[in-house]
Design an enzyme around this catalytic site. Structure first.
Site, short mmCIF file in Angstrom:
data_model
loop_
_atom_site.label_atom_id
_atom_site.label_comp_id
_atom_site.label_asym_id
_atom_site.label_seq_id
_atom_site.Cartn_x
_atom_site.Cartn_y
_atom_site.Cartn_z
N HIS A 1 9.52 3.29 -63.00
CA HIS A 1 10.78 3.80 -62.43
C HIS A 1 10.67 3.72 -60.91
O HIS A 1 10.26 4.66 -60.25
CB HIS A 1 11.02 5.24 -62.90
CG HIS A 1 12.35 5.81 -62.49
ND1 HIS A 1 12.96 6.81 -63.19
CD2 HIS A 1 13.17 5.54 -61.44
CE1 HIS A 1 14.10 7.13 -62.61
NE2 HIS A 1 14.24 6.37 -61.54
N HIS B 1 12.91 1.84 -57.63
CA HIS B 1 14.00 1.03 -57.10
C HIS B 1 13.49 0.28 -55.88
O HIS B 1 13.10 0.90 -54.88
CB HIS B 1 15.18 1.92 -56.72
CG HIS B 1 15.71 2.73 -57.85
ND1 HIS B 1 16.75 2.30 -58.65
CD2 HIS B 1 15.34 3.95 -58.33
CE1 HIS B 1 17.00 3.22 -59.57
NE2 HIS B 1 16.16 4.24 -59.40
N HIS C 1 19.09 5.77 -66.62
CA HIS C 1 18.96 7.09 -66.00
C HIS C 1 19.80 8.09 -66.80
O HIS C 1 20.99 7.84 -67.07
CB HIS C 1 19.47 7.07 -64.56
CG HIS C 1 18.57 6.38 -63.58
ND1 HIS C 1 18.03 5.14 -63.80
CD2 HIS C 1 18.12 6.78 -62.36
CE1 HIS C 1 17.28 4.80 -62.76
NE2 HIS C 1 17.32 5.77 -61.87
N GLU D 1 19.01 13.67 -65.22
CA GLU D 1 18.47 14.04 -63.90
C GLU D 1 19.35 15.17 -63.38
O GLU D 1 18.98 16.34 -63.38
CB GLU D 1 18.47 12.85 -62.95
CG GLU D 1 17.99 13.19 -61.55
CD GLU D 1 18.18 12.05 -60.56
OE1 GLU D 1 17.61 12.14 -59.47
OE2 GLU D 1 18.92 11.08 -60.86
N ASP E 1 10.23 6.48 -57.92
CA ASP E 1 11.69 6.39 -57.76
C ASP E 1 12.07 5.63 -56.50
O ASP E 1 12.22 4.42 -56.54
CB ASP E 1 12.29 7.81 -57.79
CG ASP E 1 13.77 7.83 -58.13
OD1 ASP E 1 14.35 6.75 -58.36
OD2 ASP E 1 14.36 8.93 -58.18
N ASP E 2 12.25 6.33 -55.39
CA ASP E 2 12.63 5.73 -54.10
C ASP E 2 11.65 6.23 -53.04
O ASP E 2 11.98 7.13 -52.25
CB ASP E 2 14.06 6.11 -53.73
CG ASP E 2 15.06 5.62 -54.75
OD1 ASP E 2 15.45 4.44 -54.69
OD2 ASP E 2 15.45 6.42 -55.63
#
Length: 344
Positions: free
Chosen positions: A26, A28, A206, A209, A287-288
């Protein structure tokens, strides 16, 4: 497999976690754009940024929720224009992976973020896949690329993106669904996910969340996904937690992201280890990372620092990441054997 971990209940150390072979499921790619690289690409492409310095950018990364992050995220992505830009972005992420002991990645990218700006999808795919090939050959990090649809846009937009991607389908292992969750339920994308299944693509989404448990249920039953990205709101439903455990549905959990976006106020509140002990296939992911304060190893260490994660728990999370990947069963077996050697 049953892991035999020497001194398993001791708190995990950074050195031990780094040695564990791990997959990241996961991530990005656009969210790994560090401010320093953003400024270099802006200069290379003659773009005037709304920030005067790297420090000013980092101060802007004080998010209150998912949308406040996404607003900046899409603005920063504007510096990505050429094939070399996408190569440099992906290669920088791969170098972090090598430092953290990552052996396999299945990164996301958002073609609509770029095609809506007039960037050809071939430019995006060529830059990313060239870096991924070099990562496999030079860093021994294997990969499977996942094309994500932006859920705040329409399903017709998603179909148009799938049509644009047709010449490049051999480069993707699957498709995903990301961006603004609340108000954009999974059923909005039922037809395009059905088409992707017909094309033989894996499916992830997703869900859970900021969105409710019903979104997790919809992703499973309507989109027929094989993994849930995030999924932490499953704790709102005993039935959903039991189902995820029984069906062994992986959750690609992102601890630092969850705290930076105020899903939890502090890491000590995070349920990932509780879910692990309940038998759910939870995994750790970044994630980011450029926006949320750290790459994969930093996310693992946040669980050590705030939740006293043990060596045995860290090893199980790493094993989950490998088994939840879309790599071949033969490759998974080799990684798990390596992991057992580290543990012993």
């Amino acid at each position: 497999m049953t892991l035999i971990v020497k001194q398993g209940q001791e708190k995990a150390s950074e050195a031990f976690i780094r040695m564990l072979p791990k997959a990241e499921l996961h991530l990005h790619l656009e969210g790994s754009l560090e401010p320093e690289l953003m400024f270099r690409l802006a200069e290379r492409n003659g773009i005037q940024l709304p920030y005067g310095s790297v420090d000013e950018v980092r101060k802007a990364y004080d998010f209150t929720n998912l949308q406040s992050f996404l607003d900046i995220y899409y603005q920063c992505a504007d510096v990505l224009r050429t094939e070399q830009d996408f190569y440099d972005l992906t290669w920088a992420y791969l170098e972090h992976c090598q430092q953290d002991g990552v052996v396999h990645i299945e990164p996301f990218f958002d073609p609509q973020t770029h095609t809506d700006r007039g960037i050809d999808i071939g430019t995006v795919v060529s830059g990313i896949t060239r870096a991924l090939r070099d990562g496999n050959e030079q860093l021994d990090i294997s990969s499977g690329l996942i094309l994500c649809f932006l859920r705040h846009l329409s399903e017709d937009d998603a179909f148009a993106t799938l049509d644009l991607a047709q010449p490049y389908l051999q480069h993707f292992v699957g498709v995903g669904l990301d961006s603004s969750e609340v108000g954009n339920p999974p059923e909005k994308f039922a037809r395009v996910f059905s088409r992707c299944k017909e094309l033989g693509l894996k499916r992830v989404a997703h869900a859970g969340e900021e969105g409710p448990v019903a979104y997790i249920e919809g992703a499973l039953d309507i989109l027929d996904v094989q993994r849930i990205d995030h999924g932490v709101r499953c704790t709102d439903s005993e039935a959903m937690m039991a189902r995820l455990a029984h069906e062994n549905i992986p959750l690609t959990v992102c601890p630092l992201s969850n705290t930076r976006l105020k899903v939890y106020q502090h890491m000590s509140e995070h349920p990932i280890l509780t879910l692990l002990e309940r038998g759910l296939c939870v995994t750790v992911n970044a994630d980011d990372p450029a926006f949320f304060g750290g790459y994969l190893l930093t996310n693992y260490m946040a669980l050590v620092d705030s939740l006293d994660m043990s060596r045995e728990q860290a090893a199980r999370l790493a094993a989950n990441s490998l088994t939840a990947s879309f790599a071949s069963e033969e490759q998974k077996a080799l990684w798990l054997e390596q992991l057992q050697q580290v543990c012993a």
